[in-house]
Design an enzyme around this catalytic site. Sequence first.
Site, PDB file in Angstrom:
ATOM      1  N   ALA A 111      -2.617 -17.108  -8.516  1.00  0.00           N
ATOM      2  CA  ALA A 111      -3.315 -18.349  -8.840  1.00  0.00           C
ATOM      3  C   ALA A 111      -2.276 -19.412  -9.157  1.00  0.00           C
ATOM      4  CB  ALA A 111      -4.254 -18.158 -10.021  1.00  0.00           C
ATOM      5  N   LYS A 112      -2.728 -20.646  -9.259  1.00  0.00           N
ATOM      6  CA  LYS A 112      -1.850 -21.736  -9.680  1.00  0.00           C
ATOM      7  C   LYS A 112      -2.720 -22.901 -10.116  1.00  0.00           C
ATOM      8  CE  LYS A 112       2.670 -22.236  -9.924  1.00  0.00           C
ATOM      9  NZ  LYS A 112       3.605 -21.177 -10.310  1.00  0.00           N
TER      10      LYS A 112
END
Length: 422
Positions: A111-112
């Site tokens: 994720a980011k």
Amino acid sequence: MVESVAVFEHGSAYDVAIKQFDEAAALLGLSDDMASYLKTCKRELSVNFPVRMDDGSIRMFTGYRVQHNLARGPAKGGIRYHPMVTLDEVKALAMWMTWKCAVTSIPYGGAKGGVAFDPRPFSEKELERLTRRYATEISILIGPESDIPAPDVNTNPQVMAWIMDTYSMHMGYSVPGVVTGKPVGIGGSLGRLDATGRGCMIVAAREMAREGRTLEGATVSVQGIGNVGYYAAKLLEERGCRIFAVTDSSGGCFLGGHVDLQKVKEWKDQGMRLIDFPGAEHVSNEDLLAMPCDILVLAALEGQVTEANASNVGARIIVEGANGPVTPEADRALERMGVQVVPDILANAGGVVTSYFEWIQGRQQLFWERQEVESRLEQIMSRAYDQVVDTAQARGVTLRKAALVLAISRVVEAIELRGFYP
């Protein structure tokens, strides 16, 4: 920090991530269906939110949180504050996080997140209000069992503390596991602050050893003297390297054979630009890339070594402390030149590995001594490096392609074991 180019030779950061994936997928012989699945991010959240400034005015901000793939575990990835944050950039970074966790055998998906603004002119209170509002907006995704943010460009343990507190206030009880990279006083891990730089040092030492050399006396240049760049340089220096040039977004300094890192850090901590550092020969970021050295640590942002400047690179080994600093076109040029690139998904994985340690410690409420953290990090990074090298040699490919092949194959295995719902 060094400013990123807005567009690579042939598109965005996400285009680069896809191009890298396609090359590795071809080596693996992935089906079109599986390749399509892995090139698609699972969730993409865009949020627009108001923040009250110190002067009473209201400003609007745009932020993102993207989850790429969750087959191997909860989503994991940092949050960055930077004016050039875009959805495409965050998607690319989320994909790279999936591969980074897989190549180190950490049970997370990728994720980011990020907010598109320059935090430098903001007061601490403005940053706190922005962080808490952004945390509220993305709270529909994050959680200690679902998606665990961490620091990234222009964020730090204090920002993580604000996110943890905001999420906890919404829940009605403390949830320290919602983030990693927190201050030690509220459940953070010893050794987390320098973990990404330490990982860079570990793989640099392994790569030098593969060439029959040690770090003692090796010359090092560092592009981007933020958290990652500083600690990578400091730890390499402690192992006997000579740090002779460093840069930030303004350019940098070359000190005729040796950089006093402590003085540079003190200068930067005062908010000063390296280009104004007293008594130094000034160099541009392009000049730094061309300087002859044993190890070049790229610890800025994406797209710094491109097809246009790859032929000027003067280093024998590049260690990617940042995500995506070398474009696919530059990769091919560097390979022809015999420059070894230790890729981002391996080189800068020390941060997520130690975040995993923090997550484990928090869940057990049993915290480790720094020596144990550092020892476990070296063990995991060294094992991952050896596996990547073995894959590269077996397939006759670069370390980047080998790391991607290894990571993607592990994600595919998890997908196939779990099957498709319903």
